[in-house]
Design a protein around this motif. Structure first.
Motif, short mmCIF file in Angstrom:
data_model
loop_
_atom_site.label_atom_id
_atom_site.label_comp_id
_atom_site.label_asym_id
_atom_site.label_seq_id
_atom_site.Cartn_x
_atom_site.Cartn_y
_atom_site.Cartn_z
N ARG A 114 5.10 7.10 1.56
CA ARG A 114 5.27 6.04 2.53
C ARG A 114 4.63 4.76 1.99
O ARG A 114 3.72 4.82 1.16
N VAL A 115 5.11 3.61 2.46
CA VAL A 115 4.63 2.32 1.98
C VAL A 115 4.67 1.33 3.14
O VAL A 115 5.51 1.42 4.04
N ARG A 116 3.73 0.36 3.11
CA ARG A 116 3.73 -0.70 4.10
C ARG A 116 3.22 -1.99 3.45
O ARG A 116 2.56 -1.95 2.40
N ALA A 117 3.51 -3.10 4.08
CA ALA A 117 3.09 -4.41 3.58
C ALA A 117 1.90 -4.90 4.39
O ALA A 117 1.77 -4.61 5.59
N GLU A 118 1.03 -5.66 3.70
CA GLU A 118 -0.15 -6.21 4.35
C GLU A 118 -0.28 -7.69 4.01
O GLU A 118 -0.02 -8.09 2.87
N LEU A 119 -0.67 -8.49 4.99
CA LEU A 119 -0.94 -9.90 4.79
C LEU A 119 -2.18 -10.24 5.60
O LEU A 119 -2.11 -10.46 6.82
N GLY A 120 -3.32 -10.24 4.91
CA GLY A 120 -4.58 -10.44 5.62
C GLY A 120 -4.85 -9.27 6.54
O GLY A 120 -4.86 -8.10 6.13
N ALA A 121 -5.03 -9.58 7.83
CA ALA A 121 -5.26 -8.51 8.81
C ALA A 121 -3.97 -7.98 9.41
O ALA A 121 -3.99 -7.02 10.19
N THR A 122 -2.85 -8.58 9.04
CA THR A 122 -1.57 -8.16 9.60
C THR A 122 -0.95 -7.08 8.72
O THR A 122 -0.90 -7.22 7.49
N ARG A 123 -0.45 -6.01 9.32
CA ARG A 123 0.15 -4.90 8.60
C ARG A 123 1.48 -4.54 9.24
O ARG A 123 1.62 -4.55 10.46
N GLU B 84 0.85 -1.18 0.00
CA GLU B 84 0.00 0.00 0.00
C GLU B 84 0.89 1.24 0.00
O GLU B 84 1.80 1.36 0.81
N TYR B 85 0.63 2.13 -0.96
CA TYR B 85 1.41 3.35 -1.09
C TYR B 85 0.52 4.55 -0.79
O TYR B 85 -0.67 4.57 -1.14
N GLU B 86 1.10 5.56 -0.16
CA GLU B 86 0.38 6.81 0.09
C GLU B 86 1.32 7.98 -0.14
O GLU B 86 2.54 7.85 -0.06
N ARG B 87 0.72 9.13 -0.41
CA ARG B 87 1.48 10.34 -0.63
C ARG B 87 0.99 11.42 0.33
O ARG B 87 -0.13 11.37 0.84
N GLU B 88 1.82 12.44 0.53
CA GLU B 88 1.45 13.54 1.41
C GLU B 88 2.00 14.84 0.84
O GLU B 88 3.17 14.92 0.46
N TYR B 89 1.13 15.85 0.72
CA TYR B 89 1.58 17.19 0.38
C TYR B 89 2.23 17.81 1.60
O TYR B 89 1.93 17.45 2.74
N ALA B 90 3.09 18.77 1.34
CA ALA B 90 3.68 19.49 2.47
C ALA B 90 2.58 20.23 3.24
O ALA B 90 1.86 21.05 2.67
N GLY B 91 2.44 19.92 4.51
CA GLY B 91 1.40 20.56 5.33
C GLY B 91 0.04 19.94 5.14
O GLY B 91 -0.95 20.44 5.68
#
Length: 242
Positions: A40-49, A1-8
């Motif tokens: 930012r990015v994170r891994a997911e496996l079922g309900a585990t993140r 899962e990838y997400e982005r953030e604008y400054a502020g």
């Protein structure tokens, strides 16, 4: 899962990459604005993140380093075709191509929209053409380095040269066989035209060659011997009276 953030601002999921099973994601369209971003990015496996992994500090597209495009050069008959990976509407591709051995006459073509296969040029028979490409983004005025040069040769030119060589050999063989006969025939025609053969009448023809007559005369002369006849005085007187 990838997400982005604008400054502020707040974190916004990247639609193309949330969720995804790939370890690589193209986020070009999601960071197209000329502002600072953080990812930012994170891994997911079922309900585990897993915990989020975040880039250090903010960055903008002006800091982006473009990589050379994935280029594939093809030869279809005597046509040069190229294949490029479509990176989206923000990217352009600059193609440089030339005939091998004529590097001083490089031609350029800019592609703003990429289809599956693009016709680049028509090759001359027996020639080899080389192509290289670079990526360009007008919004940030940045270009990548050029891709490795790829060269292709027109298909079918070998058989054409072989056919030409065979025809030339056959023509040479025919010329070698007919030339002596034509030379002899032409010499006969010129000889008849310039020095025709005269036919003498029978009255002027010699029955025997002069050489043969002379030889026969010599043989008869050799057969005659000088004879001295001594006659009695009485017979000589009688012959004188007669």
């Amino acid at each position: 899962e990838y997400e982005r953030e604008y400054a502020g601002g707040s974190w916004i999921p990247i639609s193309e990459c949330s969720p995804t099973t790939a370890t690589i994601c193209n986020v070009t369209e999601d960071i197209s604005a000329p502002v600072a971003y953080k990812l930012r990015v994170r891994a997911e496996l079922g309900a585990t993140r897993s915990p989020w992994a975040t880039t250090e500090g903010f960055f903008s597209r002006a800091m982006t380093s473009l990589t050379p495009p994935e280029l594939r050069v093809l030869a279809e008959g005597q046509h040069v075709l190229v294949q490029l990976a479509d990176l989206g509407p923000s990217f352009q591709f600059r193609l440089l191509y030339w005939r091998k051995g004529h590097e001083s006459r490089v031609q350029q073509k800019v592609l703003r929209e990429v289809s599956s296969v693009v016709h680049l040029d028509t090759m001359e028979a027996g020639a080899e053409y080389c192509v290289k490409a670079q990526t360009h983004v007008q919004a940030i005025n940045r270009s990548s380095s050029f891709s490795p040069t790829q060269c292709v040769r027109a298909q079918g030119d070998t058989s054409l040269w072989l056919l030409t060589a065979l025809l030339s050999s056959a023509a040479f063989a025919v010329a070698a066989l007919t030339l002596p006969f034509l030379t002899w025939k032409i010499s006969k025609v010129f000889q008849y035209s310039c020095c025709p053969t005269a036919v003498l009448p029978d009255t002027l023809k010699e029955s025997e060659p002069p050489t043969q007559l002379i030889l026969q005369g010599r043989e008869e002369a050799e057969q005659c011997d000088l004879m001295v006849v001594v006659m009695p005085s009485e017979e000589a007187l009688q012959l004188w009276i007669q």
